[in-house]
Design a protein around this motif. Structure first.
Motif, PDB file in Angstrom:
ATOM      1  N   UNK A 214      55.605 -85.329   3.191  1.00 45.98           N
ATOM      2  CA  UNK A 214      56.123 -83.964   3.270  1.00 45.98           C
ATOM      3  C   UNK A 214      57.248 -83.786   2.242  1.00 45.98           C
ATOM      4  N   UNK A 215      57.270 -82.615   1.587  1.00 48.74           N
ATOM      5  CA  UNK A 215      58.335 -82.344   0.639  1.00 48.74           C
ATOM      6  C   UNK A 215      58.391 -80.883   0.263  1.00 48.74           C
ATOM      7  N   UNK A 216      59.411 -80.543  -0.539  1.00 53.89           N
ATOM      8  CA  UNK A 216      59.598 -79.126  -0.881  1.00 53.89           C
ATOM      9  C   UNK A 216      60.059 -78.866  -2.303  1.00 53.89           C
ATOM     10  N   UNK A 217      60.450 -79.907  -3.056  1.00 54.43           N
ATOM     11  CA  UNK A 217      61.037 -79.669  -4.371  1.00 54.43           C
ATOM     12  C   UNK A 217      60.402 -80.571  -5.447  1.00 54.43           C
ATOM     13  N   UNK A 218      60.674 -80.271  -6.736  1.00 54.56           N
ATOM     14  CA  UNK A 218      60.034 -81.048  -7.801  1.00 54.56           C
ATOM     15  C   UNK A 218      60.217 -82.557  -7.699  1.00 54.56           C
ATOM     16  N   UNK A 219      61.339 -83.022  -7.159  1.00 57.06           N
ATOM     17  CA  UNK A 219      61.500 -84.470  -7.036  1.00 57.06           C
ATOM     18  C   UNK A 219      60.538 -85.081  -6.020  1.00 57.06           C
ATOM     19  N   UNK A 220      59.852 -84.217  -5.222  1.00 56.51           N
ATOM     20  CA  UNK A 220      58.847 -84.709  -4.271  1.00 56.51           C
ATOM     21  C   UNK A 220      57.444 -84.782  -4.863  1.00 56.51           C
ATOM     22  N   UNK A 221      57.237 -84.197  -6.026  1.00 59.13           N
ATOM     23  CA  UNK A 221      55.892 -84.099  -6.583  1.00 59.13           C
ATOM     24  C   UNK A 221      55.193 -85.450  -6.736  1.00 59.13           C
ATOM     25  N   UNK A 222      55.837 -86.483  -7.291  1.00 56.57           N
ATOM     26  CA  UNK A 222      55.137 -87.765  -7.408  1.00 56.57           C
ATOM     27  C   UNK A 222      54.683 -88.321  -6.057  1.00 56.57           C
ATOM     28  N   UNK A 223      55.528 -88.200  -5.045  1.00 53.35           N
ATOM     29  CA  UNK A 223      55.181 -88.703  -3.710  1.00 53.35           C
ATOM     30  C   UNK A 223      54.016 -87.936  -3.111  1.00 53.35           C
ATOM     31  N   UNK A 224      54.027 -86.619  -3.256  1.00 48.73           N
ATOM     32  CA  UNK A 224      52.963 -85.806  -2.679  1.00 48.73           C
ATOM     33  C   UNK A 224      51.642 -86.035  -3.399  1.00 48.73           C
ATOM     34  N   UNK A 225      51.712 -86.286  -4.687  1.00 47.67           N
ATOM     35  CA  UNK A 225      50.500 -86.578  -5.456  1.00 47.67           C
ATOM     36  C   UNK A 225      49.931 -87.936  -5.076  1.00 47.67           C
TER      37      UNK A 225
END
Length: 266
Positions: A214-225
């Motif tokens: 779960x995430x909400x901001x650009x720094x979460x993009x690698x994890x969500x991908x």
């Protein structure tokens, strides 16, 4: 989807409410997952000192990934499990390049001991930072290995535009991201929430396919991908919504906990 074996969640704007609290409902869900043997890993851009206040919610796995993956903290032993630092030579190169090409940037540094900054560096929200450990030119502060290098210019900068300008200068020599504020968060090359979460999951014998994130901001993009199942919060940055496979209710509505209650049949 199959039932996940591990939960990875960002904190601010995701699990934690705007006032910094964790609701009773979210707390109950985390406890139930712990009882089921499902690890919940906090994966945050927060520094260690801002993550400690939430350690009471960490289950038996006892680990938190902080500073966008630069540090894995062992809560039980109160010491680092893993550090992924920016070396001084690289920091000096990056600072010089950014100063030459993104005029007006001022810098701060993050280490295990706290933050230090140039005289012109100020909190991105007035009053939210404790006093600096050191105040000095960045060339002096960067003489030690860093958990994170921070760069800011104007309070009214557009965060996405500032990030794009920095990436155009440094490329992949370091990892550069932001977590909503016009504040550059710079880590060692290859250090992201995802790359460090992968190391932790490998140690636990869990594959990406078995992770729900779960995430909400650009720094979460690698994890969500990287994760097999990904959720953007309802009020997430547009790039996060476009990347994630699902959308959760907002953080003020216990979105993470509500999704987990449904996924795990709580």
């Amino acid at each position: 989807m199959s039932t996940p074996k591990l939960v990875a969640t960002d904190l601010d704007g995701t699990l934690v409410r705007a006032d910094g609290s964790v609701s009773d409902f979210t707390r109950d869900v985390l406890v139930k997952l712990e009882e089921m043997g499902v690890p919940v890993i906090f994966v945050t851009g927060r520094p260690l000192r801002w993550t400690r206040v939430l350690f009471e919610h960490i289950g038996s796995v006892g680990l938190a990934i902080v500073s966008n993956g630069a540090l894995v903290w062992d809560v039980a032993t109160d010491q680092p499990r893993l550090t992924r630092l920016i070396e001084p030579t690289l920091t000096a190169e990056v600072v010089a390049a950014l100063k030459a090409n993104v005029p007006g940037l001022v810098f701060a540094t993050e280490t295990l001991e706290g933050w230090s900054g140039e005289p012109a560096f100020a909190p991105h929200v007035s009053g939210t930072l404790e006093p600096a450990k050191r105040v000095a030119p960045i060339e002096e502060l960067a003489e030690e290995s860093l958990i994170k290098l921070l760069g800011r210019r104007h309070e009214d900068d557009d965060a996405d535009e500032l990030l794009a300008a920095a990436v155009a200068v440094v490329g992949d020599r370091v990892n550069v991201t932001h977590s909503s504020f016009p504040l550059l968060e710079i880590s060692a090359p290859g250090v992201t929430k995802a790359s460090t979460l992968e190391l932790v999951c490998t140690e636990l014998g869990i594959s990406a396919a078995d992770v729900i994130a779960f995430g909400d901001m650009p720094n979460d993009l690698p994890m969500l991908t990287w994760a097999g199942t990904s959720y953007a919060m309802a009020d997430a940055h547009p790039s996060v919504t476009a990347c994630a496979s699902h959308v959760a209710p907002g953080h003020e509505d216990d979105g993470v906990a509500r999704v987990l209650a449904g996924v795990f049949g709580l």
